[in-house]
Design a protein around this motif. Structure first.
Motif, PDB file in Angstrom:
ATOM      1  N   HIS A 144       0.852  -1.193   0.000  1.00 29.84           N
ATOM      2  CA  HIS A 144       0.000   0.000   0.000  1.00 29.84           C
ATOM      3  C   HIS A 144       0.891   1.246   0.000  1.00 29.84           C
ATOM      4  O   HIS A 144       1.830   1.347   0.795  1.00 29.84           O
ATOM      5  N   PRO A 145       0.615   2.214  -0.901  1.00 26.88           N
ATOM      6  CA  PRO A 145       1.487   3.388  -1.002  1.00 26.88           C
ATOM      7  C   PRO A 145       1.598   4.196   0.294  1.00 26.88           C
ATOM      8  O   PRO A 145       2.612   4.852   0.523  1.00 26.88           O
ATOM      9  N   ALA A 146       0.591   4.125   1.159  1.00 28.66           N
ATOM     10  CA  ALA A 146       0.637   4.892   2.412  1.00 28.66           C
ATOM     11  C   ALA A 146       1.645   4.316   3.404  1.00 28.66           C
ATOM     12  O   ALA A 146       2.105   5.032   4.296  1.00 28.66           O
ATOM     13  N   THR A 147       1.998   3.048   3.259  1.00 25.87           N
ATOM     14  CA  THR A 147       2.916   2.417   4.218  1.00 25.87           C
ATOM     15  C   THR A 147       4.180   1.864   3.566  1.00 25.87           C
ATOM     16  O   THR A 147       5.072   1.390   4.277  1.00 25.87           O
ATOM     17  N   ARG A 148       4.284   1.933   2.263  1.00 29.00           N
ATOM     18  CA  ARG A 148       5.440   1.389   1.546  1.00 29.00           C
ATOM     19  C   ARG A 148       6.678   2.235   1.841  1.00 29.00           C
ATOM     20  O   ARG A 148       6.654   3.447   1.701  1.00 29.00           O
TER      21      ARG A 148
ATOM     22  N   VAL B 191      -7.989  -2.562  -2.773  1.00 38.08           N
ATOM     23  CA  VAL B 191      -8.166  -1.268  -3.420  1.00 38.08           C
ATOM     24  C   VAL B 191      -8.412  -1.534  -4.896  1.00 38.08           C
ATOM     25  O   VAL B 191      -7.579  -2.166  -5.555  1.00 38.08           O
ATOM     26  N   ARG B 192      -9.567  -1.093  -5.375  1.00 40.15           N
ATOM     27  CA  ARG B 192      -9.945  -1.313  -6.775  1.00 40.15           C
ATOM     28  C   ARG B 192      -9.768  -2.775  -7.198  1.00 40.15           C
ATOM     29  O   ARG B 192      -9.234  -3.082  -8.253  1.00 40.15           O
ATOM     30  N   GLY B 193     -10.208  -3.680  -6.319  1.00 40.61           N
ATOM     31  CA  GLY B 193     -10.190  -5.103  -6.628  1.00 40.61           C
ATOM     32  C   GLY B 193      -8.864  -5.816  -6.448  1.00 40.61           C
ATOM     33  O   GLY B 193      -8.759  -7.007  -6.730  1.00 40.61           O
ATOM     34  N   ARG B 194      -7.840  -5.118  -5.951  1.00 38.79           N
ATOM     35  CA  ARG B 194      -6.522  -5.740  -5.784  1.00 38.79           C
ATOM     36  C   ARG B 194      -6.104  -5.682  -4.311  1.00 38.79           C
ATOM     37  O   ARG B 194      -6.185  -4.645  -3.675  1.00 38.79           O
ATOM     38  N   TRP B 195      -5.652  -6.810  -3.799  1.00 36.97           N
ATOM     39  CA  TRP B 195      -5.156  -6.865  -2.434  1.00 36.97           C
ATOM     40  C   TRP B 195      -3.813  -6.149  -2.340  1.00 36.97           C
ATOM     41  O   TRP B 195      -2.976  -6.270  -3.226  1.00 36.97           O
ATOM     42  N   LEU B 196      -3.629  -5.396  -1.244  1.00 34.42           N
ATOM     43  CA  LEU B 196      -2.372  -4.710  -0.956  1.00 34.42           C
ATOM     44  C   LEU B 196      -1.970  -4.979   0.487  1.00 34.42           C
ATOM     45  O   LEU B 196      -2.818  -5.015   1.385  1.00 34.42           O
ATOM     46  N   TYR B 197      -0.675  -5.143   0.694  1.00 33.07           N
ATOM     47  CA  TYR B 197      -0.120  -5.292   2.033  1.00 33.07           C
ATOM     48  C   TYR B 197      -0.092  -3.925   2.694  1.00 33.07           C
ATOM     49  O   TYR B 197       0.395  -2.960   2.114  1.00 33.07           O
ATOM     50  N   VAL B 198      -0.623  -3.829   3.923  1.00 32.94           N
ATOM     51  CA  VAL B 198      -0.654  -2.567   4.659  1.00 32.94           C
ATOM     52  C   VAL B 198       0.459  -2.521   5.697  1.00 32.94           C
ATOM     53  O   VAL B 198       1.152  -1.519   5.838  1.00 32.94           O
ATOM     54  N   GLY B 199       0.629  -3.589   6.432  1.00 31.81           N
ATOM     55  CA  GLY B 199       1.634  -3.626   7.479  1.00 31.81           C
ATOM     56  C   GLY B 199       1.461  -4.875   8.306  1.00 31.81           C
ATOM     57  O   GLY B 199       0.582  -5.697   8.032  1.00 31.81           O
ATOM     58  N   GLY B 200       2.284  -5.009   9.330  1.00 31.90           N
ATOM     59  CA  GLY B 200       2.178  -6.192  10.147  1.00 31.90           C
ATOM     60  C   GLY B 200       2.819  -6.020  11.494  1.00 31.90           C
ATOM     61  O   GLY B 200       3.558  -5.068  11.734  1.00 31.90           O
ATOM     62  N   VAL B 201       2.510  -6.963  12.359  1.00 37.50           N
ATOM     63  CA  VAL B 201       3.104  -7.022  13.687  1.00 37.50           C
ATOM     64  C   VAL B 201       4.014  -8.245  13.706  1.00 37.50           C
ATOM     65  O   VAL B 201       3.545  -9.374  13.495  1.00 37.50           O
ATOM     66  N   VAL B 202       5.306  -8.004  13.920  1.00 31.11           N
ATOM     67  CA  VAL B 202       6.283  -9.079  13.978  1.00 31.11           C
ATOM     68  C   VAL B 202       6.307  -9.634  15.398  1.00 31.11           C
ATOM     69  O   VAL B 202       6.252  -8.876  16.369  1.00 31.11           O
ATOM     70  N   ASP B 203       6.398 -10.945  15.511  1.00 28.05           N
ATOM     71  CA  ASP B 203       6.426 -11.658  16.787  1.00 28.05           C
ATOM     72  C   ASP B 203       5.233 -11.227  17.659  1.00 28.05           C
ATOM     73  O   ASP B 203       5.416 -10.679  18.749  1.00 28.05           O
ATOM     74  N   PRO B 204       4.020 -11.486  17.182  1.00 29.65           N
ATOM     75  CA  PRO B 204       2.822 -11.003  17.874  1.00 29.65           C
ATOM     76  C   PRO B 204       2.616 -11.585  19.256  1.00 29.65           C
ATOM     77  O   PRO B 204       1.897 -11.009  20.062  1.00 29.65           O
ATOM     78  N   SER B 205       3.261 -12.696  19.567  1.00 30.64           N
ATOM     79  CA  SER B 205       3.072 -13.307  20.891  1.00 30.64           C
ATOM     80  C   SER B 205       4.008 -12.734  21.938  1.00 30.64           C
ATOM     81  O   SER B 205       3.904 -13.062  23.098  1.00 30.64           O
ATOM     82  N   ALA B 206       4.939 -11.859  21.518  1.00 20.45           N
ATOM     83  CA  ALA B 206       5.906 -11.301  22.472  1.00 20.45           C
ATOM     84  C   ALA B 206       5.312 -10.169  23.276  1.00 20.45           C
ATOM     85  O   ALA B 206       4.363  -9.553  22.955  1.00 20.45           O
TER      86      ALA B 206
END
Length: 143
Positions: free
Chosen positions: A69-73, A128-143
């Motif tokens: 996603h351009p907002a987080t890339r 967005v407009r029919g295409r999936w985009l990566y926004v962000g993530g949480v690394v090691d979510p169990s920590a």
């Protein structure tokens, strides 16, 4: 946004043949992530995440940029990661053809020289407009 690639970098790409196993573990590359790396829209958030894992494995920065996603890339998509991604396990996934958002939790294994490890992330996606985009993530979510 323009992603530049040198001849030297292009030589480092390790694109599998269509019949070869897909790095994501989802079958033959030509029927799995290959078409998505070539620009076809992913049908689900999980399939986009798998194609992004494959893009990291084969060092396809163009696909990573196109699906972020351009907002987080980030401005720089240098391949500073491990030498080799060695396996992917999807823990859970949500986000299908009719959804606007998705989440994929995964574990990606890597090796770099004598070191090895695992990246555990919960990734967020949006359509967005029919295409999936990566926004962000949480690394090691169990920590």
């Amino acid at each position: 946004m323009v992603v530049h690639m040198s001849f030297g970098e292009a030589a480092l790409r390790r694109r599998p043949t269509d019949a070869a196993p897909c790095p994501c573990g989802g079958g033959a590359f030509g029927a799995c992530c290959g078409p998505i790396l070539d620009g076809q829209a992913a049908g689900t958030a999980e399939h986009l995440m798998r194609s992004r894992y494959t893009a990291f494995a084969v060092r396809d920065r163009t696909h990573l940029a196109r699906t972020w996603h351009p907002a987080t890339r980030p401005d720089d998509l240098e391949a500073d990661g491990p030498e080799e991604w060695t396996g992917l396990t999807v823990v859970r996934a949500a986000g299908g053809a009719d959804d606007a958002t998705g989440i994929v939790e995964f574990r990606a294994r890597w090796r770099s020289g004598s070191d090895s490890g695992e990246l555990h992330e919960v990734s967020r996606f949006t359509r967005v407009r029919g295409r999936w985009l990566y926004v962000g993530g949480v690394v090691d979510p169990s920590a």
